[in-house]
Write a protein that holds these residues in place. Structure first.
Motif, PDB file in Angstrom:
ATOM      1  N   LEU A  85      60.787  27.319  44.218  1.00 47.54           N
ATOM      2  CA  LEU A  85      59.410  27.284  44.729  1.00 47.54           C
ATOM      3  C   LEU A  85      58.401  27.560  43.614  1.00 47.54           C
ATOM      4  O   LEU A  85      57.366  26.885  43.522  1.00 47.54           O
ATOM      5  CB  LEU A  85      59.240  28.294  45.865  1.00 47.54           C
ATOM      6  N   ARG A 144      61.448  19.407  47.140  1.00 52.85           N
ATOM      7  CA  ARG A 144      61.457  20.074  48.454  1.00 52.85           C
ATOM      8  C   ARG A 144      62.839  20.073  49.081  1.00 52.85           C
ATOM      9  O   ARG A 144      63.214  21.016  49.773  1.00 52.85           O
ATOM     10  CB  ARG A 144      60.467  19.393  49.397  1.00 52.85           C
ATOM     11  N   VAL A 188      64.745  23.127  48.326  1.00 59.58           N
ATOM     12  CA  VAL A 188      64.289  24.288  49.103  1.00 59.58           C
ATOM     13  C   VAL A 188      64.906  24.235  50.497  1.00 59.58           C
ATOM     14  O   VAL A 188      65.415  25.240  51.002  1.00 59.58           O
ATOM     15  CB  VAL A 188      62.745  24.334  49.177  1.00 59.58           C
TER      16      VAL A 188
END
Length: 181
Positions: free
Chosen positions: A90, A113, A116
């Motif tokens: 992040l 992303r 994540v």
């Protein structure tokens, strides 16, 4: 509950073994992981030590998941490792870093992303496994149920390990967003 605990142990253990194995698959892979650690924000002088600690943690967690009666220590080691990876990713995404994902060895795929999300799934698996183990989930009693749990876990682990390849295959995340690809 015992089948769910078994599935959590197998899924997370398989992912951790593949991750450590990928990083240790020759000097190039480990150097790529050290470089990725620097790109993700580790201080240059500590990157190698951090990389070694990560691999040792992954191996220790995987061994505990496989050998300990409920794998509690394995889940307890995996949770902060996964949380640290997620925080580092992040941070790198927010900084706009084009760090590569060397999670499973040498890779030119930039973090995004999907990494994540993948880590959030693994954190959920580890947290559920820890909760089930701490609650004293029973050992699976039926072979068919245990085989189903293990089969589902291995398939899940293969999906997690192949996140980058699957994203490329389905062209997921090709348009950069506010947190990167």
């Amino acid at each position: 509950m015992g089948y769910a605990l078994l599935a959590c142990r197998v899924l997370l253990g398989t992912v951790l073994v593949a991750s450590a194995g990928g990083k240790l698959h020759g000097g190039t892979a480990f150097r790529a992981f050290v470089a990725a650690a620097r790109e993700l924000g580790a201080p240059a002088r500590w990157a190698r030590s951090i990389a070694i600690a990560v691999v040792v943690g992954e191996i220790a967690a995987a061994l505990s998941l496989a050998a300990a009666p409920r794998g509690l220590a394995g889940f307890a080691v995996a949770l902060p490792l996964l949380a640290a990876f997620t925080i580092a990713i992040l941070g790198a995404l927010r900084r706009g870093t084009n760090a590569s994902c060397a999670c499973f060895g040498v890779s030119a795929t930039p973090i995004g992303r999907r990494h994540v999300v993948r880590n959030a799934v693994l954190i959920t698996v580890a947290a559920n496994g820890l909760a089930l183990g701490a609650a004293g989930a029973a050992t699976p009693t039926h072979l068919a149920g245990a085989l189903a749990a293990v089969s589902c876990a291995v398939i899940g682990a293969l999906v997690v390990i192949s996140t980058d390849e699957l994203a490329e295959l389905f062209d997921l995340g090709s348009a950069p967003g506010p947190l990167g690809r």
